[in-house]
Scaffold this motif. Structure first.
Motif, mmCIF file in Angstrom:
data_model
loop_
_atom_site.group_PDB
_atom_site.id
_atom_site.type_symbol
_atom_site.label_atom_id
_atom_site.label_comp_id
_atom_site.label_asym_id
_atom_site.label_seq_id
_atom_site.Cartn_x
_atom_site.Cartn_y
_atom_site.Cartn_z
ATOM 1 N N LYS A 24 0.809 -1.230 0.000
ATOM 2 C CA LYS A 24 0.000 0.000 0.000
ATOM 3 C C LYS A 24 0.840 1.277 0.000
ATOM 4 N N LEU A 25 1.939 1.269 0.770
ATOM 5 C CA LEU A 25 2.710 2.498 0.922
ATOM 6 C C LEU A 25 3.505 2.811 -0.340
ATOM 7 N N LYS A 26 3.162 3.879 -1.038
ATOM 8 C CA LYS A 26 3.827 4.200 -2.298
ATOM 9 C C LYS A 26 4.328 5.634 -2.288
ATOM 10 N N GLN A 27 5.478 5.860 -2.891
ATOM 11 C CA GLN A 27 5.950 7.229 -3.102
ATOM 12 C C GLN A 27 6.863 7.250 -4.320
ATOM 13 N N ASP A 28 6.587 8.132 -5.221
ATOM 14 C CA ASP A 28 7.382 8.300 -6.454
ATOM 15 C C ASP A 28 7.594 6.986 -7.197
ATOM 16 N N GLY A 29 6.586 6.192 -7.286
ATOM 17 C CA GLY A 29 6.702 4.916 -8.006
ATOM 18 C C GLY A 29 7.292 3.798 -7.183
ATOM 19 N N TYR A 30 7.800 4.093 -6.005
ATOM 20 C CA TYR A 30 8.379 3.056 -5.142
ATOM 21 C C TYR A 30 7.316 2.518 -4.185
ATOM 22 N N VAL A 31 7.450 1.243 -3.823
ATOM 23 C CA VAL A 31 6.567 0.689 -2.789
ATOM 24 C C VAL A 31 7.422 0.167 -1.639
ATOM 25 N N LEU A 32 6.889 0.294 -0.442
ATOM 26 C CA LEU A 32 7.589 -0.211 0.739
ATOM 27 C C LEU A 32 7.412 -1.726 0.775
ATOM 28 N N VAL A 33 8.534 -2.457 0.783
ATOM 29 C CA VAL A 33 8.402 -3.921 0.724
ATOM 30 C C VAL A 33 8.803 -4.635 2.027
ATOM 31 N N CYS A 34 9.872 -4.137 2.688
ATOM 32 C CA CYS A 34 10.279 -4.834 3.914
ATOM 33 C C CYS A 34 11.296 -3.996 4.681
ATOM 34 N N ASP A 35 11.823 -4.581 5.754
ATOM 35 C CA ASP A 35 12.895 -3.961 6.520
ATOM 36 C C ASP A 35 14.220 -4.599 6.070
ATOM 37 N N ILE A 36 15.306 -3.841 6.184
ATOM 38 C CA ILE A 36 16.623 -4.376 5.759
ATOM 39 C C ILE A 36 16.944 -5.685 6.473
ATOM 40 N N LYS A 37 16.579 -5.743 7.770
ATOM 41 C CA LYS A 37 16.911 -6.934 8.563
ATOM 42 C C LYS A 37 16.161 -8.187 8.083
ATOM 43 N N ASP A 38 15.123 -7.986 7.290
ATOM 44 C CA ASP A 38 14.358 -9.147 6.796
ATOM 45 C C ASP A 38 15.135 -9.935 5.746
ATOM 46 N N ILE A 39 16.179 -9.302 5.193
ATOM 47 C CA ILE A 39 16.943 -9.985 4.131
ATOM 48 C C ILE A 39 18.293 -10.421 4.690
ATOM 49 N N GLN A 40 18.623 -11.701 4.536
ATOM 50 C CA GLN A 40 19.918 -12.206 5.009
ATOM 51 C C GLN A 40 21.017 -11.842 4.004
ATOM 52 N N GLU A 41 22.256 -11.790 4.482
ATOM 53 C CA GLU A 41 23.391 -11.501 3.606
ATOM 54 C C GLU A 41 23.532 -12.599 2.542
ATOM 55 N N ASP A 42 23.761 -12.174 1.308
ATOM 56 C CA ASP A 42 23.915 -13.075 0.146
ATOM 57 C C ASP A 42 22.643 -13.872 -0.179
ATOM 58 N N ARG A 43 21.534 -13.416 0.345
ATOM 59 C CA ARG A 43 20.234 -14.044 0.057
ATOM 60 C C ARG A 43 19.271 -12.960 -0.401
ATOM 61 N N ALA A 44 18.055 -13.395 -0.745
ATOM 62 C CA ALA A 44 17.069 -12.431 -1.242
ATOM 63 C C ALA A 44 15.706 -12.632 -0.601
ATOM 64 N N LYS A 45 14.879 -11.646 -0.770
ATOM 65 C CA LYS A 45 13.450 -11.793 -0.492
ATOM 66 C C LYS A 45 12.714 -11.459 -1.778
ATOM 67 N N MET A 46 11.598 -12.129 -2.001
ATOM 68 C CA MET A 46 10.858 -11.924 -3.259
ATOM 69 C C MET A 46 9.578 -11.136 -2.996
#
Lengths: 150, 349
Positions: free
Chosen positions: B226-248
């Protein structure tokens, strides 16, 4: 995997979640009451002590009618001397000259070499037996293999 | 990664995996034959082989079909996915033995051509109890045959991923045919409960696993940002993604993988060019995003496979505000270099 494919996978498994149980249950209930498997001789089956009537060997197999000492029980002793060329054979008892197994009584199923013992009824009494015949029936190919007058 | 035929390169892991499959199959068949020789010594070799291969093939088929959902539920199962096609080809070979010996034993002793006999000896299509179940097995065998001969990457390239995947989706039809082949065949006259137990347990497990994994995946696809600004959407917090891994994240039509590596965040299209594998479920190896399915690699900053390979995926803009990760779902052309978003010490805390 792409989004439409993920959706398609789920749709297929929702359909299979319905179709497979329906298929399994329908197939289970379609097993005939006198299921062919239940007529395979029990492993504990033993020959009754008295041979009532002996029949000549017919190529790969021979059979006898057996009874107990007071002639209250009857038994068909079937001996496969060789491997049958029809691996899915059943034995039916029908009235003489009527080879339609649907009109007869299923005695049992035979498979490999060896002896099989199937319990019979009063039709095996010597006075009655000549009005009956055995039909060796292949239930995979749905046809009579041999008809033997008793 | 070229379109020409390349011999399969067996690495150490693949060799170990294949020896394990081979060893299991030999052990299973040998155990089956020995037990039958002890308890039913009068059975012919053909009968024993037909029964042993049928039960083994059904067990392997259930394992194969459970690997996909298991990897989506728990990533520890991923090594099985890398080698799934080896298991599939093995299963086809076992089924081929089963089918060949069945036709030999049941249909080759008459005057009729065995294949004609297969379809004409029993025509009780209207009866469930006497249904010609062997034909169902035959059609399943044809599907498995087509899958086995097209399992090599050569066919994937030449048929295109879409056609290849569609062909291989027929495995579900083949599975249904196998279930009915067993239920309308051997179950109708078999005393031993082992086969019905395998079928009930197997199909219940498969249906449950696929429904759980499938529902989870579709839920992920339907998340609304829902949260949008200038075409960007808020997807997660940095801590949600592990090093050398991804979130989809599935913001629009397709998922985007946001990778954290080397102190930066990068966003690439989630779909691998090889076989549509999920790049976001892979990890960064030697500086490259590595697809979990078959090891195809892409550089995180531009979505290009390292030279000499030429595969490319789309890239996206990603930015960090505070500890929040913002993603712009507008795709750049495949292989376009993007700077990524630098994770400062303050962000990381």
């Amino acid at each position: 995997m792409i989004k439409p494919l993920r959706k398609k996978h789920l749709q297929i498994w929702v359909a299979l979640a319905v179709l497979i149980p329906v298929g399994i249950i329908s197939a289970w209930f379609s097993i005939p009451p006198a299921a062919k498997d239940k007529l395979l001789q029990p492993t504990s089956a033993v020959a009754l002590p008295v041979v009532l009537k002996t029949y000549p060997s017919r190529g790969g197999f021979e059979f006898n009618i057996r009874t107990n000492t007071d002639t209250t029980q009857f038994q068909l002793e079937w001996i496969n001397n060789k491997m049958l060329t029809y691996p899915t054979a059943t034995i039916y008892e029908t009235r003489l000259n009527d080879s339609n197994v649907q009109h007869g009584k299923l005695l049992g199923r035979i498979e490999a070499r060896g002896s099989y013992y199937f319990m019979g009824d009063s039709t095996f009494i010597p006075n009655n037996i000549s009005t009956y015949q055995l039909v060796l029936y292949d239930f995979i190919h749905q046809r009579n293999i041999d008809i033997i007058k008793l | 990664m070229g379109a020409s035929y390349l011999a399969v390169g067996w690495n150490r892991q693949k060799k170990i995996y294949d020896w394990l499959i081979f060893g299991f199959c030999v052990l299973y068949l040998a155990t089956f034959v020995v037990l039958t020789a002890i308890f039913n010594p009068d059975y012919t070799f053909e009968t024993v082989l037909i029964r042993a291969t049928s039960t083994l093939a059904v067990i392997i088929l259930h394992v194969i079909l459970s690997i996909g959902p298991l990897t989506r539920i728990n990533k520890k199962f991923l090594p099985l996915l890398y080698n799934r096609r080896h298991l599939g080809v093995t299963m086809f070979c076992i089924i081929l033995v089963h089918g060949s010996f069945s036709i030999l034993q049941f249909h080759s002793l008459g005057n009729e051509n065995p294949f004609v006999s297969l379809f004409t000896s029993n025509t009780h299509f209207g009866s469930l109890a006497d249904f010609p179940f062997q034909a169902l097995g035959f059609f399943a065998l044809i599907i498995f045959f087509l899958m086995a001969i097209t399992s090599h990457d050569f066919w994937l390239h030449n048929l295109s991923p879409k056609v290849w995947k569609t062909l291989h989706m027929f495995v579900y039809l083949a599975y249904f045919l196998v279930v009915m082949h067993v239920m309308l065949g051997v179950i109708q006259y078999e005393t031993n409960p082992v086969f019905i137990i395998i079928m009930l347990t197997g199909s219940f497990t498969l249906i449950t696993l696929h429904l759980i994994a499938g529902t989870r995946e579709v839920k992920k696809d339907n998340v609304i940002y829902k949260l949008k600004q200038d075409g960007y959407v808020l997807v997660c917090d940095i801590k949600d993604i592990q090093e050398d891994r991804a979130k989809m994240f599935c913001v629009d039509a397709e998922r985007i993988a946001v990778y954290k590596t080397g102190g930066k965040l990068f966003a690439v299209n989630n779909v691998c060019k090889h076989q549509n594998g999920p790049l976001g479920e892979g990890k960064v190896i030697d500086g490259c995003i590595t697809c979990p399915w078959h090891g195809y690699q892409y550089l995180p900053q531009n979505g290009q496979s390292p030279p000499p390979f030429k595969e490319k995926v789309s890239t996206y803009d990603v930015k960090i505000e505070g500890t929040h990760v913002w993603l712009n779902p507008k795709a750049y052309a495949e292989g376009t270099e993007r700077p990524g978003a630098v994770i400062s010490v303050v962000n990381a805390e």
